[in-house]
Design an enzyme around this catalytic site. Structure first.
Site, PDB file in Angstrom:
ATOM      1  N   PRO A 140       0.823  -1.215   0.000  1.00 35.80           N
ATOM      2  CA  PRO A 140       0.000   0.000   0.000  1.00 35.80           C
ATOM      3  C   PRO A 140       0.860   1.269   0.000  1.00 35.80           C
ATOM      4  O   PRO A 140       1.858   1.351   0.702  1.00 35.80           O
ATOM      5  CB  PRO A 140      -0.815  -0.121   1.292  1.00 35.80           C
ATOM      6  CG  PRO A 140      -0.170  -1.172   2.106  1.00 35.80           C
ATOM      7  CD  PRO A 140       0.693  -2.002   1.225  1.00 35.80           C
ATOM      8  N   GLU A 141       0.477   2.211  -0.817  1.00 35.09           N
ATOM      9  CA  GLU A 141       1.156   3.508  -0.840  1.00 35.09           C
ATOM     10  C   GLU A 141       0.267   4.540  -0.146  1.00 35.09           C
ATOM     11  O   GLU A 141      -0.817   4.222   0.348  1.00 35.09           O
ATOM     12  CB  GLU A 141       1.468   3.909  -2.283  1.00 35.09           C
ATOM     13  CG  GLU A 141       2.507   2.985  -2.919  1.00 35.09           C
ATOM     14  CD  GLU A 141       3.237   3.654  -4.078  1.00 35.09           C
ATOM     15  OE1 GLU A 141       3.261   4.896  -4.148  1.00 35.09           O
ATOM     16  OE2 GLU A 141       3.793   2.926  -4.913  1.00 35.09           O
TER      17      GLU A 141
END
Ligand SMILES: [Zn+2]
Length: 283
Positions: free
Chosen positions: A2-3
């Site tokens: 996840p960013e």
């Protein structure tokens, strides 16, 4: 992995169930994830009200009524699930416990927050809220890309004299916090800057132009995440992963989307990570 937009989407998804709510019970089902959990974590969380749920870089921070802040890091494979939310944002019943449900928060309002992480690269920690910014994971972070502290002069100064590729410079969390591989590729494409260009050799005008582009790329992804939350009633209660259209990321060998550009998207490996770019329009 996840960013920032995915983490922000998780934060927004947790907010209705957690913000202002009391943790009636915390189940901590193992001693560690990536690192050992803090001492007596379950006891320190139980009975606390979540005063505020905020985000710094890719970390979710829950400020508690005890004066401590809970840091949540999703790592590579961490997932947050919300069930039984009393406000009706989520209609999922509590699921049966799963193998990798490592931490479960039972909220006084009836909601249940489950942290599931099969690979255990995630993390949770507790710190004093007053000195949270000094935590080892937070102390060296540069400005948030969507905050006022991230501006043209900051980026120009940070790039000055830097002989590392611009891709690496933008991934450097001391220069700007929370940017990861996907959104750096997208921002450089939109700015028409080749990822291998030395940061210090790019003109100030082009570096300055990167700032609003980075903000726009992230804002659009957060908006896509917000749409996914609105569709949440049909989903399985899992937060943070959503469909988003990328212009270059993952498009190796496909035609460039810039109008009138005959280029194909290429993939190279920089510092062990894939960079996607168009050799025709990114210089
Ligand atoms: Zn192109």
């Amino acid at each position: 992995m996840p960013e920032l937009p995915e983490v922000e989407t998780v934060r927004r998804g947790l907010e209705p169930a957690m913000a202002g709510a009391v943790i009636a019970q915390a189940d901590v089902n193992r001693p560690d994830l990536r690192w050992p959990f803090p001492d007596a974590m379950a006891a320190r969380l139980t009975g606390c009200r979540v005063e505020r749920l905020r985000r710094r870089s890719k970390y979710i921070l829950a400020d508690l009524s005890s004066g401590e802040t809970l840091l949540i890091h999703l790592g590579m494979s961490g997932r947050m699930m919300v069930s039984g939310d009393p406000l009706g944002h989520f209609v999922h019943d509590h699921p049966a416990p799963e193998k990798h449900d490592h931490v479960v928060f039972h909220m006084e309002n009836g909601a249940r927050i489950t942290f599931n992480d099969p690979r255990r690269f995630g993390a949770m920690d507790l710190m004093q809220t007053a000195t949270a910014a000094e935590h080892k994971l937070l102390a060296a972070l540069g400005p948030e890309p969507l905050a006022n502290e991230f501006h043209e002069d900051h980026l120009i100064a940070a790039f000055k004299g830097k002989m590392t590729p611009v891709k690496s410079a933008l991934l450097d969390q001391r220069i700007v916090a929370g940017l990861g591989n996907i959104y750096v590729c997208e921002a450089l494409y939109r700015a028409k800057i080749r990822p291998t260009r030395k940061a210090g050799r790019i003109s100030a005008a082009r570096v300055a132009a990167l700032v609003p582009i980075i903000r726009a790329v992230l804002a659009e992804a957060i908006e896509a995440g917000g749409s996914s939350l609105r569709d949440f009633r049909q989903a399985d209660g899992e937060l943070g992963y959503f469909q988003h259209r990328f212009d270059v990321y993952g498009r190796e060998g496909r035609p460039c989307r810039t109008p009138d550009c005959p280029g194909m998207i290429r993939r190279i490996v920089q510092s062990g990570r894939s960079s996607f770019f168009c050799a025709q329009c990114q210089r």
